[in-house]
Design an enzyme around this catalytic site. Structure first.
Site, PDB file in Angstrom:
ATOM      1  N   LYS A 257     -10.223   0.403  -1.755  1.00 20.90           N
ATOM      2  CA  LYS A 257     -10.014  -0.242  -0.158  1.00 20.90           C
ATOM      3  C   LYS A 257     -10.291   1.038   0.549  1.00 20.90           C
ATOM      4  CE  LYS A 257      -6.541  -1.609   3.179  1.00 20.90           C
ATOM      5  NZ  LYS A 257      -5.170  -1.680   3.445  1.00 20.90           N
TER       6      LYS A 257
ATOM      7  N   ASP B  54       0.939  -1.242  -0.206  1.00 25.39           N
ATOM      8  CA  ASP B  54      -0.085   0.178   0.006  1.00 25.39           C
ATOM      9  C   ASP B  54       1.027   0.990   0.051  1.00 25.39           C
ATOM     10  OD1 ASP B  54      -1.624  -2.105   0.386  1.00 25.39           O
ATOM     11  OD2 ASP B  54      -2.808  -1.022   1.877  1.00 25.39           O
TER      12      ASP B  54
ATOM     13  N   LYS C 133      -6.929   3.447  -2.650  1.00 23.19           N
ATOM     14  CA  LYS C 133      -7.269   3.441  -1.376  1.00 23.19           C
ATOM     15  C   LYS C 133      -7.608   4.742  -0.567  1.00 23.19           C
ATOM     16  CE  LYS C 133      -4.883   2.071   3.094  1.00 23.19           C
ATOM     17  NZ  LYS C 133      -3.860   1.391   3.635  1.00 23.19           N
TER      18      LYS C 133
END
Length: 211
Positions: free
Chosen positions: A180, A89, A151
């Site tokens: 996400k 990430d 995300k």
């Protein structure tokens, strides 16, 4: 709805030691979470603890500001993968996005994608610092760079995930990427709201309580 396999069980606090990381890994195996998400220094330990399980090792790169050299960000990603990370990430270069230096933002993401050698890359946009138009642009650049997820947040800035932002992100990426939601998701109701808005994965430090 069993959401366990959609949760990244997350521990990114600066004072988290080995005992806490081991506990998170044990809980992830017990409840069947998608991954355990840790800072890169804990990747070797998480990989050891999660070996022979279905739980992925996730880590954060360029965290939490995203404001480092692209070469440094890509190197951190490559080293994390070498140490056992299955998912990365990464935080975008937020300042470059706001400067409309889109070539830099795209290249920054692409460098990490390439450094991860086909592992899953999630691009953290930090929506609380962006306009709606900037969120859309960041999603588009992430798609162009070959990432797999966008995300919402780091959880370390001025705000976390909002259902309306998740909806906007999902509308922008369609079926080409996943979304996400992460940051401030503390109850089962909040988790369900994010999933209803289009989230494919939930990042939370309290994964057990979300169940």
């Amino acid at each position: 709805m069993n959401i366990a396999n959609m949760i990244d069980h997350t521990m990114l606090k600066a004072d988290a030691g080995a005992e806490i990381i081991r506990r998170y890994c044990q809980e992830a195996k017990e409840y069947g979470f998608a991954s355990v998400c840790v800072n890169t220094c804990h990747v070797p330990l998480a990989a050891q603890e999660l070996k022979d399980s279905s739980v992925a090792v996730c880590c954060v790169v360029g965290f939490p500001l995203g404001a480092m050299l692209t070469t440094a960000k890509a190197f951190e990603a490559a080293e994390a993968v070498k140490a056992g990370a299955d998912e990365v990430d990464m935080v975008i270069n937020i300042g470059a996005l706001k400067d409309r230096n889109y070539d830099l933002v795209r290249a920054d993401i692409k460098a990490v994608v390439e450094a991860c050698h086909a592992r899953t890359v999630k691009v953290i946009l930090e929506n609380c610092l962006l306009t709606k138009d900037e969120i859309v642009k960041a999603c588009e650049l992430s798609m162009e760079a070959g990432a797999h997820f966008v995300k919402t947040s780091t959880g370390f800035s001025t705000g976390g995930a909002l259902a309306e932002d998740v909806t906007l992100m999902k509308k922008t990426v369609g079926e080409k990427m996943k979304v996400k939601a992460s940051g401030g998701i503390r109850t089962p109701e909040e988790a369900r709201a994010m999933l209803s808005a289009g989230a494919d994965r939930i990042g939370a430090g309290n994964g057990v309580s979300l169940l």
